[in-house]
Design a protein around this motif. Structure first.
Motif, PDB file in Angstrom:
ATOM      1  N   GLU A  18       6.522  -2.211  -2.768  1.00 22.63           N
ATOM      2  CA  GLU A  18       5.270  -2.340  -1.575  1.00 22.63           C
ATOM      3  C   GLU A  18       4.491  -2.338  -2.295  1.00 22.63           C
ATOM      4  O   GLU A  18       3.226  -2.434  -2.433  1.00 22.63           O
ATOM      5  N   THR A  20       3.717  -2.309  -5.688  1.00 28.73           N
ATOM      6  CA  THR A  20       4.151  -3.414  -6.483  1.00 28.73           C
ATOM      7  C   THR A  20       3.626  -4.541  -6.294  1.00 28.73           C
ATOM      8  O   THR A  20       2.764  -5.638  -6.716  1.00 28.73           O
ATOM      9  N   TRP A  21       4.154  -5.015  -4.798  1.00 25.34           N
ATOM     10  CA  TRP A  21       3.134  -5.611  -4.020  1.00 25.34           C
ATOM     11  C   TRP A  21       2.193  -6.553  -4.174  1.00 25.34           C
ATOM     12  O   TRP A  21       1.897  -7.838  -4.302  1.00 25.34           O
ATOM     13  N   LYS A  24       0.550  -7.145  -6.556  1.00 23.64           N
ATOM     14  CA  LYS A  24       0.801  -8.533  -7.426  1.00 23.64           C
ATOM     15  C   LYS A  24       0.150  -9.582  -6.251  1.00 23.64           C
ATOM     16  O   LYS A  24      -0.313 -10.644  -7.220  1.00 23.64           O
TER      17      LYS A  24
END
Length: 184
Positions: A18, A20-21, A24
């Motif tokens: 989560e 990392t997302w 991003k």
């Protein structure tokens, strides 16, 4: 006998995913829209001088790459690059630049919708009115603040190749993709 309900905690790997997302997505949101510049220069001599200097620089790099360690070839590359840079500086000083930025998709679609093709244009497969949409797009995509009236004046007053270059600068940036579908 029933077991007490256990609260479900996200696994450490799910939390990391989560995070990392989220990072991003933040980067994706901050991506600048593509831009391009149209150079307008009436001095054909300067344009030709730059093109010739660029060709000489390219040829000298080719010779130097084919002859590693050749000091003369390396000096010729440095001289040719300096001459190209000087020609570019002179060309830039004599040029005006018009900058265009890609519009967000909904804005472009709304603009197209505001300029529907005539019945005849639609029969020929057009998605917009070729008489009214170009000036509207040039103005909307202009980073410099060009008005619709000014865009129309340039499109109608310039030669066909120059007007086409103006239109192309505004239209092609709307079509530029910076993503690619590939194997992961």
């Amino acid at each position: 006998m029933s077991r007490p309900a256990q609260s479900k905690r996200p696994s450490p790997s799910a939390s990391a995913a989560e995070g990392t997302w989220s990072a991003k997505m933040d980067r994706l949101r901050r991506r600048p829209r593509p831009q391009n510049r149209l150079r307008v220069c009436d001095d054909t001599g300067l344009r030709q001088r730059y093109e010739e200097a660029e060709q000489v620089a390219r040829r000298s790099r080719f010779v130097a790459e084919a002859n590693p360690g050749d000091e003369l070839a390396e000096r010729q590359v440095a001289d040719a690059d300096a001459a190209r840079d000087q020609a570019l500086s002179a060309l830039d000083a004599a040029s005006e630049f018009l900058t265009f930025r890609a519009l967000p998709r909904p804005v472009l679609e709304e603009l197209i919708g505001q300029h529907p093709p005539t019945e005849q244009q639609a029969e020929e497969g057009a998605i917009f009115n070729a008489d009214t949409f170009p000036a509207a797009l040039v103005a909307a995509a202009s980073v410099d603040g060009m008005s619709r009236e000014e865009a129309e004046e340039l499109l109608n007053g310039w030669s066909t190749p120059d007007a086409n270059a103006l239109w192309d600068a505004a239209w092609h940036i709307q079509q530029e993709s910076r993503v690619e579908l590939g194997k992961g």
